[in-house]
Scaffold this motif. Structure first.
Motif, short mmCIF file in Angstrom:
data_model
loop_
_atom_site.label_atom_id
_atom_site.label_comp_id
_atom_site.label_asym_id
_atom_site.label_seq_id
_atom_site.Cartn_x
_atom_site.Cartn_y
_atom_site.Cartn_z
N ILE A 265 15.24 6.91 -18.36
CA ILE A 265 15.75 6.20 -17.28
C ILE A 265 16.67 5.00 -17.49
N MET A 266 16.22 4.43 -18.82
CA MET A 266 16.85 3.30 -19.26
C MET A 266 16.43 2.93 -20.75
N ARG A 267 17.61 2.74 -21.50
CA ARG A 267 17.44 2.53 -23.03
C ARG A 267 18.49 1.04 -23.25
N ARG A 268 17.60 0.26 -24.06
CA ARG A 268 18.11 -0.93 -24.66
C ARG A 268 17.82 -1.13 -26.36
N ASP A 269 18.88 -1.25 -26.96
CA ASP A 269 18.84 -1.45 -28.46
C ASP A 269 18.97 -2.74 -28.88
N PHE A 270 17.95 -3.29 -29.48
CA PHE A 270 17.78 -4.51 -30.03
C PHE A 270 17.82 -4.85 -31.47
N ASN A 271 18.98 -5.89 -31.89
CA ASN A 271 18.64 -6.00 -33.32
C ASN A 271 17.65 -6.99 -33.83
N LEU A 272 16.46 -6.17 -33.54
CA LEU A 272 15.13 -6.72 -33.84
C LEU A 272 14.38 -5.92 -35.01
N ARG A 273 14.48 -6.40 -36.47
CA ARG A 273 14.07 -5.47 -37.24
C ARG A 273 12.33 -5.93 -37.45
N LEU A 274 11.64 -4.76 -37.87
CA LEU A 274 10.26 -4.86 -37.95
C LEU A 274 10.15 -5.91 -39.05
N GLU A 275 9.19 -6.94 -38.95
CA GLU A 275 8.69 -7.98 -39.88
C GLU A 275 7.38 -8.39 -39.73
N ASP A 276 6.76 -8.79 -40.75
CA ASP A 276 5.37 -8.78 -40.83
C ASP A 276 5.25 -10.41 -40.46
N SER A 277 5.55 -10.76 -39.18
CA SER A 277 5.45 -12.38 -38.91
C SER A 277 5.14 -12.40 -37.22
N PRO A 278 4.51 -13.42 -37.19
CA PRO A 278 4.24 -13.79 -35.54
C PRO A 278 5.56 -13.91 -34.96
N GLN A 279 6.60 -14.44 -35.22
CA GLN A 279 7.78 -14.66 -34.45
C GLN A 279 8.31 -13.38 -34.11
N PHE A 280 7.99 -12.16 -35.12
CA PHE A 280 8.75 -10.95 -34.59
C PHE A 280 8.10 -10.50 -33.31
N LEU A 281 6.74 -10.57 -33.36
CA LEU A 281 5.85 -10.23 -31.99
C LEU A 281 6.06 -11.07 -30.96
N LYS A 282 6.55 -12.16 -31.01
CA LYS A 282 7.28 -13.01 -30.05
C LYS A 282 8.48 -12.50 -29.17
N SER A 283 9.33 -12.14 -30.39
CA SER A 283 10.67 -11.41 -30.07
C SER A 283 10.71 -10.01 -29.38
N LEU A 284 9.57 -9.36 -29.72
CA LEU A 284 9.18 -8.09 -29.21
C LEU A 284 9.04 -8.09 -27.65
N VAL A 285 7.96 -8.92 -27.50
CA VAL A 285 7.32 -9.32 -26.21
C VAL A 285 8.42 -9.75 -25.37
N GLU A 286 9.47 -10.71 -25.78
CA GLU A 286 10.44 -11.09 -24.71
C GLU A 286 11.65 -9.85 -24.66
N ALA A 287 11.79 -9.02 -25.60
CA ALA A 287 12.71 -8.12 -25.30
C ALA A 287 12.28 -7.11 -24.31
N THR A 288 10.81 -6.91 -24.36
CA THR A 288 10.27 -5.88 -23.51
C THR A 288 10.27 -6.05 -22.31
N GLU A 289 10.07 -7.59 -22.17
CA GLU A 289 10.02 -8.30 -20.72
C GLU A 289 11.40 -8.31 -20.25
N GLN A 290 12.38 -8.42 -20.93
CA GLN A 290 13.86 -8.23 -20.40
C GLN A 290 14.04 -6.91 -19.94
N VAL A 291 13.57 -6.03 -20.57
CA VAL A 291 13.78 -4.49 -20.17
C VAL A 291 13.10 -4.13 -18.86
N LEU A 292 12.02 -4.80 -18.74
CA LEU A 292 11.19 -4.68 -17.63
C LEU A 292 11.80 -5.03 -16.37
N ARG A 293 12.17 -6.38 -16.63
CA ARG A 293 12.81 -6.92 -15.55
C ARG A 293 14.04 -6.03 -15.32
N GLU A 294 15.05 -5.76 -15.91
CA GLU A 294 16.08 -5.15 -15.76
C GLU A 294 16.09 -3.73 -15.02
#
Length: 408
Positions: free
Chosen positions: A117-146
């Protein structure tokens, strides 16, 4: 007479009646059959679940009312009344699929017919860091809103991710920073307020191949996923083999060169260090620095990636072909161990290196012929995935849908 039923067993007997239990079982089997086959008539459903037509009719009517199932026309028959066909609804229940990897992150929304139904690609590369998790949540929230889909419309989220993943508990033991005081899966579930299922990326790919690809109908399959690492999916008796903790299939971390290069896992000489996409690029760059003749020498080092090397091979570049051949031989040698352990009927090659086609499968087959006992390879075939990257999405989606069906 001795009663083998203990008081504790009596306490845990289901409160619902046998009739209700059987009805729930029938509902799950009907939904599973519709998910895998697409459409069915009531008579076909009755044959599949070994129940009567009136019983199935009653269940189907309930699920139509609940908007799980919709009628989609009529089937073909040689005589008599044409049967009404049913399929899963495409307008009520959606899943969110996160494809998290070291290249980027893809977030998709799919319906019950596996339509994107919808696809979004993000320049978000898997990293072993809390910041990555935060960015992943933000990207997911954006897709859910859109998406403009109400939260009630999402039945679950599926996450395919690299690393040692305990699918039952949602932990990622390779990227430990994703587990913030709780498992990666539990964190996402508590944040988004709907069920979250986490699965290793290779196992997701293997499941996709088994449900919708070249492994359909096969009981014993190896699916090798060659990307930045090398993963192996194993299908035993028709089911994806997880192992005690969900870690089965880490072929890339068997030692093949005792005095070899340091692997990112901390061990030395892993198969990953000589056969992964990262290894392919590293070996090509090293050869070019040593003066190997290749059309790749005209490309800036930073712009040389796996796809560039594979394209060069298809254009006849002998250096690129030689390195791919060496990698294929090493992969085949490693696979020979798995072949002797699992005795598969087919090996499916997937991942970015699979784009090399025969340049990678031919040496794999040569190595298998060299290192495997004859009887193990007589009826064995090695093929390139036809689904490509879709195998991972479809496998993650299947994992989610099947888990949801189990829970209803």
């Amino acid at each position: 007479m001795f009663d083998s039923t203990t008081s504790s067993e009596v306490d845990i007997l289901p409160k619902t009646s046998v009739v209700d239990y059987k009805k729930s079982q029938h509902r799950r089997r009907i939904l599973t059959e519709l998910y895998r086959s697409g459409t069915c008539s009531i008579a076909e459903m009755a044959r599949v679940i070994h129940s009567s037509v009136p019983s199935v009719t009653s269940i189907v009517e309930e699920m139509v009312e609940e908007k799980w199932i919709v009628p989609v026309g009529t089937g073909v028959t040689k005589q008599g009344r044409k049967p009404v066909l049913f399929s899963l609804s495409t307008e009520r229940f959606y899943s969110v699929v996160l494809d998290v990897n070291t290249h980027d992150t893809k977030i998709l929304i799919l319906n019950l017919k596996n339509e994107v139904i919808m696809r979004r690609d993000f320049n978000l590369r898997l990293e072993d860091s809390p910041q990555f998790l935060k960015s992943l949540v933000e990207a997911t929230e954006q897709v859910l809103r859109e998406s403009n889909i109400h939260y009630d419309g999402f039945m679950a989220m599926g996450v395919s991710v690299a690393g040692l993943v305990d699918a039952r508990k949602g932990f990622n033991f390779t990227y430990r920073s994703l587990n913030q005081n709780e498992s990666f899966g539990a964190f996402l579930e508590n944040y988004f307020k709907f069920p979250v299922y986490v699965i290793n990326d290779t196992k997701a790919t293997t499941l996709g191949e088994h449900r919708f690809g070249l492994a359909q109908g096969k009981d014993h399959v190896l699916a090798i996923y060659i990307d930045w690492g090398v993963g192996l999916g194993v299908i035993l008796n028709g089911e994806v083999f997880q192992g005690a903790s969900g870690f089965a299939g880490e072929l890339g971390h068997i030692q093949v060169v005792p005095n070899g290069e340091l692997c990112h896992c901390g061990k030395v000489g892993c198969l990953d260090t000589i056969t992964s996409a990262a290894s392919l690029i590293r070996r090509i760059k090293k050869g070019l620095a040593e003066g190997r003749i290749s059309r790749l020498s005209a490309i800036e080092g930073e712009k040389i990636d796996a796809e560039t090397i594979i394209d060069a091979a298809w254009q006849g570049d002998s250096f690129a072909i030689d390195i791919l051949h060496e990698i294929g031989m090493e992969l085949g040698k490693g696979l020979s161990i798995a072949i002797h352990l699992f005795n598969p009927e087919i090996i499916i090659v997937d991942g970015i290196v699979a784009k090399a086609g025969a340049f990678i499968t031919n040496p794999i087959e040569q190595a298998i012929n060299k290192y495997c006992l004859t009887d193990f390879r007589n009826n064995l075939t090695v093929v390139i995935s036809q689904l490509g990257q879709e195998a991972k999405w479809l496998g993650t989606q299947a994992y989610v849908v099947e888990k949801v069906i189990e829970s209803i």
